[in-house]
Design a protein around this motif. Sequence first.
Motif, mmCIF file in Angstrom:
data_model
loop_
_atom_site.group_PDB
_atom_site.id
_atom_site.type_symbol
_atom_site.label_atom_id
_atom_site.label_comp_id
_atom_site.label_asym_id
_atom_site.label_seq_id
_atom_site.Cartn_x
_atom_site.Cartn_y
_atom_site.Cartn_z
ATOM 1 N N GLU A 1 1.716 0.564 10.336
ATOM 2 C CA GLU A 1 1.046 1.790 9.958
ATOM 3 C C GLU A 1 2.041 2.886 9.605
ATOM 4 O O GLU A 1 3.059 3.030 10.266
ATOM 5 N N LYS B 1 1.653 5.337 -0.136
ATOM 6 C CA LYS B 1 1.062 6.645 0.136
ATOM 7 C C LYS B 1 1.562 7.551 -0.986
ATOM 8 O O LYS B 1 2.734 7.906 -1.023
ATOM 9 N N GLU C 1 -2.724 0.835 -4.254
ATOM 10 C CA GLU C 1 -2.305 -0.543 -4.039
ATOM 11 C C GLU C 1 -1.405 -0.937 -5.189
ATOM 12 O O GLU C 1 -1.709 -0.662 -6.349
ATOM 13 N N ARG D 1 0.859 -1.174 0.000
ATOM 14 C CA ARG D 1 0.000 0.000 0.000
ATOM 15 C C ARG D 1 0.898 1.227 0.000
ATOM 16 O O ARG D 1 1.669 1.449 0.926
ATOM 17 N N GLY E 1 -3.308 10.249 -2.610
ATOM 18 C CA GLY E 1 -3.996 9.228 -1.821
ATOM 19 C C GLY E 1 -3.279 7.897 -1.796
ATOM 20 O O GLY E 1 -2.114 7.817 -2.178
ATOM 21 N N GLU E 2 -4.013 6.873 -1.375
ATOM 22 C CA GLU E 2 -3.389 5.557 -1.260
ATOM 23 C C GLU E 2 -3.512 4.780 -2.551
ATOM 24 O O GLU E 2 -4.528 4.833 -3.239
#
Length: 324
Positions: free
Chosen positions: A207, A5, A12, A3, A9-10
């Motif tokens: 995270e 950043k 995949e 994932r 935005g994020e």
Amino acid sequence: MYRLKAEDGEVEAVLPGSLRHEAAPDELPAIGDWVAYRPADAPGTPARIEHVLPRRTKLSRASAGRRAQEQVVAANVDTVFVVMGLDGDFNVRRLERFLSMIWESGAQPVVVLNKMDLLDPGRLPRFLAEADEAAPGAHVVGLTAKKGQGVEELEPYLEAGKTVALVGSSGAGKSTLINRLLGEERLATGEVREGDDRGMHTTTHRELVRLPGGALLIDNPGIRELQLWNAREGVAESFEDVEEIAAQCRFRDCRHENEPGCAVRRAVDEGDLPESRLDNYLGLRKELAHQELRQSETAQQTQKRKWKAIHSEMKRFKKERDRD
Ligand code: GDP
Ligand code: ZN
């Protein structure tokens, strides 16, 4: 699946097989890495990681298992907050271990003694002094993450573009501190379970969060069972005081056990060096030596496999040539 950043935005993304197979385990993208990626061709399909940018720092540990392999826990970290709770979690030995790993990584350690509110104020100076002694060259900060007291002392490490990682045992207050820095309840606190029940494994989750000021925060709750990776220099750095004294030992390869003319033992006898600190130093060095042995065994096995493959290839080649 990774994932990413990204600016918008994020995203995949997958790592193409070619990159995955060529990379040594320590070269695979880790949390904190900067990558170049090719956006997805079609909606619903993942993007592709094309390149991993060179790392400034890397925080590594030895992977569990029989073969010693480097596992990168986090990349490009500028500062590591070593969070310890003053509610019984504070442990000099663990602190020294974290510091050795961090110095080795190239990042700057900051010792965060959390839950000051639970401590009788009269006892605080002793903890601060103990942390100072165990962490020469590192900033020691006492704070109460839950209420925000003392948190402003961390601001210099949280400038835009800086990356900070948090280490410490579960329950030390890392999530609480992150929420405090974020100014919101993004991470669930206090529900960390380390059980065999897979469904409850919230701790394996990693995270990366972006703070309002632009700094990046990495929370890595997985680092509990620490194994040193090649932290020889890191150990030397965290135990600079011991190594300075050791330079005065009569024998250059003094093990500081009971050799004559051992300056380190003398310092302990004279009360200049706490015995517990020497014990920790010797313990870490022993562990390093053990690990280096495992590593060289792994390297030997790899070499053996390689030559076996070359030999069988040569045999095959000769057979084919003789046949022709
Ligand atoms: P983590 O596992 O390191 O992320 O720890 P958490 O942030 O989940 O905190 C574990 C527990 O300690 C929670 O119940 C928090 O409310 C509590 N806690 C965290 N910081 C403080 C603090 O400064 N003071 C007190 N009294 N409790 C705290
Ligand atoms: Zn000695």
